[in-house]
Design a protein around this motif. Structure first.
Motif, short mmCIF file in Angstrom:
data_model
loop_
_atom_site.label_atom_id
_atom_site.label_comp_id
_atom_site.label_asym_id
_atom_site.label_seq_id
_atom_site.Cartn_x
_atom_site.Cartn_y
_atom_site.Cartn_z
N PRO A 1 0.82 -1.21 0.00
CA PRO A 1 0.00 0.00 0.00
C PRO A 1 0.86 1.27 0.00
CG PRO A 1 -0.85 -1.57 1.60
CD PRO A 1 0.46 -2.12 1.09
N ARG A 2 0.31 2.31 -0.49
CA ARG A 2 0.93 3.65 -0.52
C ARG A 2 2.19 3.69 -1.37
NH1 ARG A 2 -1.18 6.93 3.52
NH2 ARG A 2 0.48 8.40 3.10
N SER A 3 2.28 2.82 -2.35
CA SER A 3 3.52 2.83 -3.12
C SER A 3 3.38 3.54 -4.47
CB SER A 3 4.05 1.41 -3.31
OG SER A 3 3.04 0.59 -3.81
N THR A 4 2.14 3.89 -4.85
CA THR A 4 1.97 4.59 -6.12
C THR A 4 1.27 5.92 -5.86
OG1 THR A 4 1.67 2.43 -7.12
CG2 THR A 4 1.17 4.33 -8.49
N ARG A 5 1.78 6.96 -6.47
CA ARG A 5 1.28 8.29 -6.15
C ARG A 5 1.18 9.11 -7.42
NH1 ARG A 5 1.58 11.60 -1.71
NH2 ARG A 5 2.43 9.95 -0.40
N ASP A 6 0.19 10.00 -7.45
CA ASP A 6 0.05 10.95 -8.55
C ASP A 6 -0.33 12.28 -7.91
OD1 ASP A 6 -0.55 12.47 -10.74
OD2 ASP A 6 -2.12 11.14 -11.53
N GLY A 7 0.66 13.09 -7.60
CA GLY A 7 0.42 14.34 -6.88
C GLY A 7 -0.16 14.05 -5.51
N GLU A 8 -1.31 14.65 -5.22
CA GLU A 8 -1.97 14.44 -3.93
C GLU A 8 -2.64 13.08 -3.83
OE1 GLU A 8 -5.04 17.26 -3.09
OE2 GLU A 8 -3.66 18.72 -2.26
N TRP A 9 -2.71 12.38 -4.96
CA TRP A 9 -3.53 11.17 -5.00
C TRP A 9 -2.70 9.90 -4.85
CZ3 TRP A 9 -8.84 11.75 -5.27
CH2 TRP A 9 -9.31 13.03 -5.61
N LEU A 10 -3.17 9.02 -4.01
CA LEU A 10 -2.56 7.70 -3.85
C LEU A 10 -3.34 6.73 -4.74
CD1 LEU A 10 -2.31 7.83 0.03
CD2 LEU A 10 -0.38 7.92 -1.56
N ILE A 11 -2.60 5.95 -5.50
CA ILE A 11 -3.25 5.10 -6.50
C ILE A 11 -3.18 3.64 -6.05
CG2 ILE A 11 -3.33 4.51 -8.97
CD1 ILE A 11 -3.54 7.55 -8.36
N GLY A 12 -4.28 2.93 -6.24
CA GLY A 12 -4.28 1.51 -5.88
C GLY A 12 -5.11 0.68 -6.83
N LEU A 13 -4.76 -0.59 -6.89
CA LEU A 13 -5.53 -1.53 -7.71
C LEU A 13 -6.17 -2.58 -6.80
CD1 LEU A 13 -3.16 -2.37 -10.74
CD2 LEU A 13 -4.66 -0.43 -10.44
N GLY A 14 -7.35 -3.00 -7.19
CA GLY A 14 -8.03 -4.05 -6.44
C GLY A 14 -8.84 -4.92 -7.37
N MET A 15 -9.17 -6.09 -6.88
CA MET A 15 -9.99 -6.99 -7.71
C MET A 15 -10.94 -7.79 -6.83
SD MET A 15 -8.86 -10.27 -7.01
CE MET A 15 -9.72 -11.05 -8.36
N SER A 16 -11.89 -8.42 -7.46
CA SER A 16 -12.79 -9.31 -6.74
C SER A 16 -13.42 -10.27 -7.74
CB SER A 16 -13.89 -8.52 -6.02
OG SER A 16 -14.61 -7.72 -6.94
N SER A 17 -13.91 -11.38 -7.24
CA SER A 17 -14.65 -12.32 -8.09
C SER A 17 -16.10 -11.88 -8.19
CB SER A 17 -14.63 -13.73 -7.47
OG SER A 17 -13.32 -14.21 -7.36
N ALA A 18 -16.74 -12.30 -9.26
CA ALA A 18 -18.17 -12.08 -9.43
C ALA A 18 -18.87 -13.43 -9.53
CB ALA A 18 -18.44 -11.27 -10.70
N ALA A 19 -20.01 -13.54 -8.88
CA ALA A 19 -20.82 -14.74 -9.05
C ALA A 19 -22.26 -14.41 -8.73
CB ALA A 19 -20.33 -15.87 -8.15
N ARG A 20 -23.16 -15.01 -9.46
CA ARG A 20 -24.59 -14.82 -9.20
C ARG A 20 -25.31 -16.09 -9.62
NH1 ARG A 20 -29.07 -12.93 -6.60
NH2 ARG A 20 -30.80 -12.55 -8.01
N VAL A 21 -26.15 -16.61 -8.75
CA VAL A 21 -26.89 -17.83 -9.10
C VAL A 21 -27.69 -17.61 -10.38
CG1 VAL A 21 -27.07 -18.72 -6.74
CG2 VAL A 21 -28.83 -17.16 -7.61
N ASN A 22 -27.83 -18.67 -11.16
CA ASN A 22 -28.59 -18.55 -12.40
C ASN A 22 -29.91 -19.31 -12.29
OD1 ASN A 22 -28.71 -17.75 -15.27
ND2 ASN A 22 -28.89 -19.96 -15.55
N MET A 23 -30.96 -18.67 -12.76
CA MET A 23 -32.30 -19.27 -12.65
C MET A 23 -33.04 -19.22 -13.98
SD MET A 23 -33.48 -17.56 -9.02
CE MET A 23 -32.62 -16.01 -9.22
N LEU A 24 -33.83 -20.24 -14.19
CA LEU A 24 -34.74 -20.26 -15.34
C LEU A 24 -36.16 -20.25 -14.76
CD1 LEU A 24 -34.81 -20.72 -18.52
CD2 LEU A 24 -35.25 -23.12 -17.98
N ALA A 25 -37.07 -19.54 -15.40
CA ALA A 25 -38.44 -19.48 -14.89
C ALA A 25 -39.42 -19.84 -15.99
CB ALA A 25 -38.73 -18.08 -14.36
N GLU A 26 -40.57 -20.30 -15.58
CA GLU A 26 -41.59 -20.64 -16.57
C GLU A 26 -41.97 -19.39 -17.37
OE1 GLU A 26 -44.63 -23.14 -15.07
OE2 GLU A 26 -45.96 -22.78 -16.78
N ALA A 27 -42.08 -19.57 -18.68
CA ALA A 27 -42.39 -18.42 -19.53
C ALA A 27 -43.16 -18.86 -20.75
CB ALA A 27 -41.11 -17.73 -19.96
#
Lengths: 328, 168, 730
Positions: free
Chosen positions: C424-450
């Motif tokens: 942390p705190r290793s990348t800077r752009d003037g007053e701004w501290l820059i960071g990268l982050g990630m996360s997984s995405a998941a969402r249950v899948n459903m089929l419905a009568e149609a």
């Protein structure tokens, strides 16, 4: 919204006369008044529409300075060449406020008179001393993220939401007022707003019928001007804190410094006493810290807004640093 | 109370309660439902129309205050058969989903481009010198008075960028 | 004719890929776009109805109690007022999604501040609004329960929502690295741009309601049940809906009150909720307290996962935010403990807001995973990849498809993740501290009568369903399925939606609309193709349809010729079957974000954000991308600004407007990137498509919050990451 009489006066005397009666209100841009009328937070029985009065000009003054008509819109004022050149702080403050659409309607006079964004002022089912004198202050002990850390009282902790007024405060603006008697008087902006004390419903020195006709900016001084606004989203949000600075550095020392702060008090906040600490001094982190501590000496949080104290402190220091560096 | 309103070049005689906002006059009385009511308090921009060439929130102004003004609504910007360049660009860049904020976005963008031409600076302009360059950041800032919950902002910016590049 | 398909087995034929028209999946403009950009699409409150009068709801100003008296007479005497109604059938809160019956009714007992107690009807909106503000409702207040974390509250633990496998405590004790933290997320509002609105008109016993609804099949039954009338006598029209995001799943106050009022005054009545009322009386996403425990071995392989969620709800409501929905299957770990607890409060009803469950559950789980990655000194992408399960970790079911690893790899490459400095705190752009982050995405899948009716005639194709398009692209994607299957140019396809007189679709919700209704359209089209093949004397598989012509062997025949004796109309029906149970179905993806944190003020700006998604077949690359942009922007709001703030003494939502409930504005959102992984999921639907509308939010906020940590070293465990929470740590 309650029913009202709608009148459109043809001149100033008629306007102030019509607005004198109890329950009357001037309407200019209407962006705050109609918002409040829809909720019946304000319920005037007569609307005096001043939009067609001749108050929409900006004029350079022969002795230097600028007279801004009360009906000059925030957009026009921000884009005015003289303002951009001589009072960039004011352009910046205006552009940091509201949205393009609102700035096109909102006027100079109306902006000075906009009401607080306190949640409870806006909620007619909650007690509020500003809305209903004597009913109590719901904000104290409630949700206070928006509220004041300076100048508040046990009766009201609301803040003034304007950006424009903060810039004008730092620019030593004066407010020009037309009275019912037809007298024009001028009040320094620093005397225009009243602190809440035990009468938070009385927000300014205006008397019934008084109409703001303009704002006068003194001749520009050679100084660096900065407006810094801190808010919860990148645009279209009221200030959590803001700082307006007019700072001149000559030969390594601060010649003059005027600073005003928004989002933290019932009026654009300025501390002339603290400013004295800066004049004649060499810019330094230590000096800025001492200044900030002086400004915040009386600051008191309400829980939800405690963060504004360190936030304003840091903002002041950074703004002064930037202003003095740019002014060198 | 009667007010004569000039909207999209036509004159309308409005007979309505004095409390009627310009937005409600358009939607409830004049059959011009293109302008939308999203919040009724100037906080979303869905009601944006042009008055004398300038974009405003039609929810925060009374209809009776606008006799003599030139009002333009989305219906006057371009019809289905004759879309304006911005409307076309919103289509091709998918600058909308549910479509509810869209007329306000397009009216707003239409006037915003004129503001840029007139040299108006914005909060994110590096300089106040009156020659703003229409970067994505500038477009975003200038369009921040129009909320979109479907969150088409990147596409709205792309649409405005492409329409403005095409016209210049 | 009816074509009925029950999804009992995977459909690996990928029939859409064998077609010739070339429109499926293409980034086509929205079919209804011209109407929307010209202001001609007609939303609920905009229908021209003769003799319309206006109604406004009156709210409760206390959080709990009873109504003792309503002083109607002075208001009834006001200018233009036609009626003051406090009918017992007024709703306490809207129906939950797919409820299919009326929710709790009755305006005498007050359960939350803002509950509608009466409705005032007048000639004009202005008269009704003012009159409603004048109505005095006398109440007797009772003690309200407002704090979800008050120690005295009883915690309900519904059976079937708890999981315990192995011994988590033991795993935590033996772990090389572990995380045991409590996280909080606040209440959220769906905040669609169109407030809930309805125009109700009666013709004898028949009621027509123009409303802003997501699920018409259910909404009709809910409305009928609320009013005590037969569903056959109710018609709801909702061809255009100005956003929903869950808040318009069930029938709401507007439709019910307008219907009651219209009956009472004998005239059509329009009723739109004010924006404040949308905040106060439609659904909120419950706030949550989530304790996450993660135990890992020295290589970062999870040995234990604990996720205990506490959410709130009004008394008597069945729904509760299914926070841990994706935790059940996202990562492998032998020892598991998932707890779901509910407390009953006097706050606005909790209900579905875009991706109920995953939106906040994935966000918190993925924040905790970031903490574990940092503790274990393993790259966050790598940590996730090491913990992807082979099969459903709670029951050994296979996954229908599993694209998480591919999404992580693809995202890391596109985002240039390797450039991230883990310190942390290793990348800077003037007053701004820059960071990268990630996360997984998941969402249950459903089929419905149609169901959908597809009619092929000489003039083109017509699709009919009561399905809604709430901005989701339904008009366009259904037309693309039919155009592809029947060889039609898009402009020859007419899609009619949003009318309960049409065949029932499942509505828009749970991300199931496009795949379910699309499958019904597909089923109908397959039968139509069979009919055409029969006419041509070939088998369906040998038939090519393109640009209005049928081609088989060496013959090319205009379809108009084949349809000379009349159109072919087929009702397509899709029904979920064994594939919904035999395999675990989910969509997957990954988020990557770059943020800047201001070192002076702690303001946060998102600079770049990428979402990589796998959701089966993409039906329209343009509208699908827009859905993901929307989800990701919701994620930006969740991460940084959105929060329902309650008064601690009354529970009132104090920021019930757009000035203070901070939806992201244009300036908060950079040019987001969306990338789709090529996928066909044969288990999901006959068109191999899955849900897309909610995946883009499911975990998104965590990538931003994790980037904040990487930027400045401050870990926010209490969403949203407003500057006050970061400032203290700078």
């Amino acid at each position: 919204m309650r029913p009202f009489d709608y009148v459109r006066p043809s001149g100033l005397p008629e306007a102030t006369r019509q607005a004198r009666a109890e329950g009357s209100a001037f309407i200019a841009g209407g962006t705050n008044l109609l918002d409040l009328m829809k909720l019946e937070v304000m319920a005037p029985t007569r609307l005096v529409d001043i939009n067609r009065l001749d108050l929409a000009e900006c004029a350079s003054l022969p002795i230097g300075g600028l007279r801004i008509g009360a009906l000059v819109t925030n957009s026009d004022l921000a884009a005015d060449e003289r303002v951009r050149r001589d009072y960039p702080l004011l352009s910046r403050a205006l552009l940091a406020g509201a949205s393009g659409q609102l700035r096109n309607k909102a006027t100079t006079g109306g902006n000075l008179l906009q009401r607080t964004r306190c949640y409870y002022f806006y909620d007619t089912s909650a007690p509020c001393n500003k809305r209903e004198p004597g009913s109590g202050c719901s904000a104290i002990g409630g949700a206070t993220r928006l509220h004041a850390i300076l100048g508040a009282s046990d009766h009201c902790i609301a803040t003034h939401p304007s950006d424009m007024a903060v810039a004008m405060q730092a620019l030593d603006a004066g407010v020009e007022i037309e009275t019912v008697e037809g007298i024009t008087r001028s009040v320094p902006l620093s005397d225009f707003y009243r602190l809440p004390g035990d009468t938070p419903h009385i927000e300014t020195v205006l008397e019934p019928g008084d109409l703001i006709t303009g704002v006068v900016l003194p001749a520009p001084v050679k100084a660096t001007q900065i407006y810094r606004k801190v808010r919860d989203r990148a645009s279209y949000a009221f200030a959590l804190v803001s700082a307006a600075a007019v700072v001149a550095v000559e030969n390594g020392t601060i010649g003059s410094a005027a600073l005003a702060f928004g989002g933290v008090a019932p009026r654009p906040w300025r501390n002339h006493h603290a400013e004295l600490m800066l004049a004649g001094e060499r810019p330094s982190e230590k000096l800025f810290e001492a200044f900030a501590d002086e400004v915040l000496g009386e600051a008191r949080g309400q829980g939800g807004n405690d963060f504004k104290i360190p936030l304003l402190r840091r903002t002041i220091i950074a703004t002064l640093k930037q202003a003095t560096e740019e002014s060198q | 109370m009667q007010t004569d309103l000039t909207i999209n070049g036509h004159t309308y005689a409005l007979n309505a309660d004095q409390r009627t906002t310009l937005l409600d006059a358009l939607r409830q009385h004049l059959g011009l439902t293109g302008a939308k009511k999203g919040c009724d308090h100037g906080q979303c921009g869905a009601c944006t129309v042009l008055v004398n060439g300038r974009r405003i929130n039609s929810c925060l102004t009374l209809a009776c205050m606008h006799d003599g003004d030139e009002i333009v609504t989305i219906e006057g910007i371009g019809s289905e058969e004759d879309l304006s360049a911005l409307q076309q660009a919103f289509m091709s860049e998918d600058g909308f989903q549910c479509g509810y904020c869209t007329p306000g976005q397009i009216c707003s963008a239409t006037a915003m481009l004129e503001e840029v031409k007139a040299g108006w600076p914005s909060h994110v302009s590096d300089s106040l010198d009156g020659k703003p360059r229409l970067s994505d950041e500038e477009i975003s800032e200038r369009m921040s008075g129009n909320l979109c919950r479907c969150a088409c902002y990147p596409n709205i910016v792309a649409a405005i960028r492409s329409a403005s590049e095409a016209s210049s | 004719m009816t074509a009925h398909v029950k999804m009992d087995a995977p459909d690996r034929r990928n029939r859409l890929d064998a077609m010739a028209q070339g429109v499926i999946g293409e980034p086509l403009d929205r079919s209804e776009g011209a109407l929307k950009v010209s202001g001609k699409a007609v939303y609920a409150h905009e229908w021209p109805v003769e003799g319309l009068c206006h109604a406004v709801l009156v709210r409760a100003a206390i959080s709990r109690g009873t109504v003792t008296r309503i002083d109607k007479a002075p208001v009834e005497a006001m200018d233009g007022v036609l009626a003051v109604i406090d009918d017992d059938r007024l709703l306490r809160n809207p129906a939950q999604g797919t409820a299919n019956k009326a929710p709790v009714q009755g305006p005498r007992k007050i359960f939350y501040i803002g509950q509608p107690l009466a409705v005032v009807v007048a000639e004009s909106f202005e008269q009704a609004r003012h009159a409603a503000q004048q109505l005095v409702v006398e109440t007797e207040a009772a003690d309200a329960v407002l704090d979800p974390e008050a120690e005295t509250l009883e915690h309900e633990r519904p059976k079937g929502k708890q999981t315990s496998q192995g011994d988590l405590d033991q795993a935590m004790g033996a772990a090389a690295f572990s995380i045991d933290e409590v996280y909080r997320t606040p209440g959220h509002s769906s905040a669609p741009m169109e407030p809930h609105a309805a125009i109700a008109s009666w013709d004898g016993d028949r009621l027509t309601v123009r409303a802003s609804c997501q699920m018409l099949k259910y909404n009709r039954n809910e409305l009928a049940d609320a009013l005590g009338i037969k569903p056959e006598n109710v018609r709801i029209l909702a061809p255009y809906v100005g956003g929903g995001f869950g808040s318009k799943l069930g029938i709401a106050h507007d439709a019910v009150a307008a219907s009651i009022a219209a009956r009472a005054v004998g005239r059509p009545v329009a009723l739109a909720l004010s924006r404040r009322q949308v905040f106060e009386t439609t659904m909120r996403r419950s706030e949550s307290r989530q304790r996450v425990r993660l135990a890992a071995d020295a290589e970062g392989r999870l040995t234990g996962i604990g996720h205990a969620a506490l959410v709130s709800q009004l008394p008597g409501e069945k729904f509760s935010e299914p926070v841990t929905q994706a935790t059940h299957f996202l990562y492998a770990a032998k020892n598991r403990e998932i707890v779901h607890e509910i407390v009953r409060l006097n706050l606005t009803c909790a209900g579905s807001v875009r991706a109920p469950g995953e939106a906040i559950g994935m966000t918190v789980l993925e924040t905790a995973m970031d903490e574990l990655a940092i503790k274990a000194g393993i790259d966050p992408v790598e940590l996730r990849k090491r913990n992807i399960p082979e099969t459903d970790p709670e029951g050994d079911k296979p996954f229908s498809s599993h694209m998480l690893a591919s999404a992580l790899d693809r995202g890391a490459k596109l985002f240039d993740w390797q450039r991230r400095n883990p310190v942390p705190r290793s990348t800077r752009d003037g007053e701004w501290l820059i960071g990268l982050g990630m996360s997984s995405a998941a969402r249950v899948n459903m089929l419905a009568e149609a169901e959908a009716i597809v009619t092929l005639s000489a003039g083109g194709v017509r699709i009919e369903s009561d399905m809604t398009d709430i901005g989701t692209g339904t008009y366009t994607v259904l037309a693309q399925v039919a155009a592809e299957m029947l060889g039609q140019p898009m402009q020859s396809v007419t899609t009619v939606l949003g009318d309960t007189d049409l065949p029932p679709g499942p509505g828009s919700g749970g991300s199931w609309g496009a795949s379910s209704t699309g499958s019904a359209v597909f089923a109908a089209c397959e039968d139509i193709r069979k009919c055409l093949a029969e006419k041509l004397g070939c088998v369906e598989e040998e038939l090519t349809l393109k640009d209005g012509h049928a081609v088989t062997a060496n013959r090319r025949v205009p379809l108009a010729e084949l349809l000379a004796d009349g159109p072919i109309s087929v009702r397509g029906v899709i029904e979920p079957g064994k594939t919904s149970k035999e395999v675990r179905q989910s969509t997957f993806g990954a988020f990557f974000a770059e943020v800047a944190v201001n070192e002076v003020t702690a303001e946060v700006r998102v600079r770049r954000m990428l979402g990589v998604f796998a959701a089966g077949r993409i039906l329209n690359a343009k509208t699908a991308r827009s859905q993901c942009l929307g989800g990701m922007t919701f994620g930006i709001g969740m991460a940084l600004t959105e929060e329902l703030i309650h008064d601690p003494r009354t529970g009132a939502i104090v920021n019930r407007d757009f000035a203070e409930y901070h939806l992201p504005v244009n300036a908060d959102v950079p040019q987001l990137e969306v990338d789709f992984l090529e996928e066909r999921d044969p288990w999901a639907s006959p068109i191999q498509a899955k849900g897309i509308g909610e995946l883009g939010i499911s975990g998104a906020a965590a990538s931003i919050n994790n980037a904040i940590f990487n930027a400045c070293g401050v870990r926010v465990r209490d969403y949203p990451a407003t500057l006050d929470k970061i400032l203290a740590g700078l």
